[in-house]
Scaffold this motif. Structure first.
Motif, PDB file in Angstrom:
ATOM      1  N   ARG A  22       0.837  -1.209   0.000  1.00 25.79           N
ATOM      2  CA  ARG A  22       0.000   0.000   0.000  1.00 25.79           C
ATOM      3  C   ARG A  22       0.859   1.241   0.000  1.00 25.79           C
ATOM      4  NH1 ARG A  22      -3.276  -3.058   3.574  1.00 25.79           N
ATOM      5  NH2 ARG A  22      -2.276  -2.104   5.381  1.00 25.79           N
ATOM      6  N   ALA A 268      -4.248   6.588  -6.169  1.00 26.81           N
ATOM      7  CA  ALA A 268      -3.907   6.466  -4.751  1.00 26.81           C
ATOM      8  C   ALA A 268      -3.063   7.645  -4.281  1.00 26.81           C
ATOM      9  CB  ALA A 268      -3.160   5.152  -4.507  1.00 26.81           C
ATOM     10  N   GLU A 298     -12.507   7.176   1.940  1.00 27.71           N
ATOM     11  CA  GLU A 298     -11.056   7.021   1.864  1.00 27.71           C
ATOM     12  C   GLU A 298     -10.607   6.261   0.626  1.00 27.71           C
ATOM     13  OE1 GLU A 298     -12.787   6.394   4.853  1.00 27.71           O
ATOM     14  OE2 GLU A 298     -12.277   8.438   5.446  1.00 27.71           O
ATOM     15  N   THR A 299     -11.537   5.638  -0.088  1.00 27.26           N
ATOM     16  CA  THR A 299     -11.157   4.875  -1.276  1.00 27.26           C
ATOM     17  C   THR A 299     -11.844   5.443  -2.513  1.00 27.26           C
ATOM     18  OG1 THR A 299     -12.985   3.273  -1.184  1.00 27.26           O
ATOM     19  CG2 THR A 299     -11.034   2.809   0.170  1.00 27.26           C
ATOM     20  N   SER A 300     -11.261   5.122  -3.661  1.00 28.30           N
ATOM     21  CA  SER A 300     -11.833   5.566  -4.932  1.00 28.30           C
ATOM     22  C   SER A 300     -13.240   5.022  -5.108  1.00 28.30           C
ATOM     23  CB  SER A 300     -10.942   5.103  -6.088  1.00 28.30           C
ATOM     24  OG  SER A 300     -11.475   5.477  -7.340  1.00 28.30           O
ATOM     25  N   GLN A 302     -15.453   4.253  -2.813  1.00 28.71           N
ATOM     26  CA  GLN A 302     -16.403   4.951  -1.937  1.00 28.71           C
ATOM     27  C   GLN A 302     -16.813   6.297  -2.540  1.00 28.71           C
ATOM     28  OE1 GLN A 302     -13.901   4.823   1.578  1.00 28.71           O
ATOM     29  NE2 GLN A 302     -15.302   3.391   2.598  1.00 28.71           N
TER      30      GLN A 302
END
Length: 326
Positions: A22, A268, A298-300, A302
């Motif tokens: 990550r 990211a 926090e994520t693409s 979402q």
């Protein structure tokens, strides 16, 4: 024969592998030239204000300048299409709080609001505000309602352009209040608020970001915040239910998007930079724009899910109000 040190090294590597991957994925891409953040409205509107607040901090995180570029027109369609057609290389992003409302109003969309983009971050959420020019003899939402009922079609409502969230707010107000008032479309939130201040338009449902300074300074009179609760940014303004308009709940959110096909490591890196910039400017976003960030984006995936759900919600609101795409 495997030594104890080698075994320990392998164990640590195995245990840390996901986090290392990550970290590498977010650090693998670094821009080598400025990044353009397209604001599909004229300067002075909510997207322009929010974009400029976070651009400097994002620039520091990325090591390259994030340049705000205003591409106004067609209720944000022109600027959004430009981003959808841009190279998916991380150097062009979009901030557009009207992104989910446009498909509900524009019949022939030149891009798909969901499929042609990937999510980067969400800069925050903010309610719209029912405002009037101070010369209008209405000091409460109920007094405005009585005024409009007594003179159907005499007054006009300013919007930030066809398909904008401000347009949705105006349509929602006309529907919920059951009043007749002419819509006047301007080229963005800034120009629509300027028209209200100048008296060219009498009524509006602008974003808090584009109108908060004028409300605080007395150039506009706020009759209600279009939310279930009062806003800390305008604590003296009643909520929609308090103002007698419980069905008039309308909130904008600020998705930051990149063209579909942008590589995951690039998305990211951009997401990490913009999320950090948003968190660094929480107080400024609330004070200057009435915008409050929320967790859960926090994520693409979402971010784009929020956009998709917004398209569905705004379409349902407008169809219920009898508004068809043009």
């Amino acid at each position: 024969m495997q030594t104890r040190r080698e075994a320990l090294s392998l164990a640590l590597t195995a245990g840390l592998a996901p986090s290392v991957v990550r970290a590498q994925s977010t650090q693998a891409w670094r821009p080598t030239r400025p990044i353009r953040m397209i604001v599909p409205f004229a300067p002075g509107g909510s997207n322009d204000i929010v974009g400029r607040i976070i651009a400097e901090s994002a620039s520091q995180a990325l090591g390259q300048t994030v340049v705000i570029e205003n591409r106004a027109g067609a209720g944000s369609v022109i600027g959004s299409e430009h981003v959808a057609r841009s190279a998916p290389d991380g150097y062009t992003v979009l901030i557009n709080s009207s992104h989910s409302t446009v498909p509900a109003i524009v019949a022939r969309m030149p891009y798909n609001a969901v499929d042609d983009f990937v999510g980067v971050a969400v800069a925050g959420f903010s309610p719209y505000v029912l405002v009037v020019n101070p010369q209008l003899p209405a000091r409460t939402a109920q007094e405005l309602l009585a005024l409009l009922k007594a003179a159907p079609g005499r007054y006009n409502i300013a919007t930030a352009g066809t398909g904008s969230g401000v347009h949705v707010g105006a349509e929602l107000y006309r529907s919920v209040a059951g009043v007749e008032a002419e819509l006047v479309h301007y080229r963005g939130g800034g120009p629509s608020v300027a028209a209200l201040v100048a008296g060219e338009a009498q009524i509006g449902a602008p974003t808090m970001a584009s109108s908060i300074g004028q409300v605080r300074g007395g150039a506009l009179r706020a009759l209600a915040v279009l939310a279930e609760q009062r806003s800390p940014a305008l604590p003296d303004v009643p909520s929609a239910p308090e103002a007698g308009l419980p069905g008039l709940i309308h909130e904008e959110f600020f998705p930051i998007l990149a063209p579909a096909g942008t590589p995951a490591p690039v998305v990211a890196a951009l997401g990490a930079a913009f999320r950090g910039a948003i968190q660094q400017n929480v107080a400024k976003l609330n004070e200057l724009a009435g915008v409050a960030p929320r967790a859960g984006f926090e994520t693409s995936a979402q971010v784009i899910t929020l956009v998709r759900e917004g398209v569905e919600r705004y379409t349902a609101i407008l169809r219920a109000a009898g508004v068809q795409p043009e």
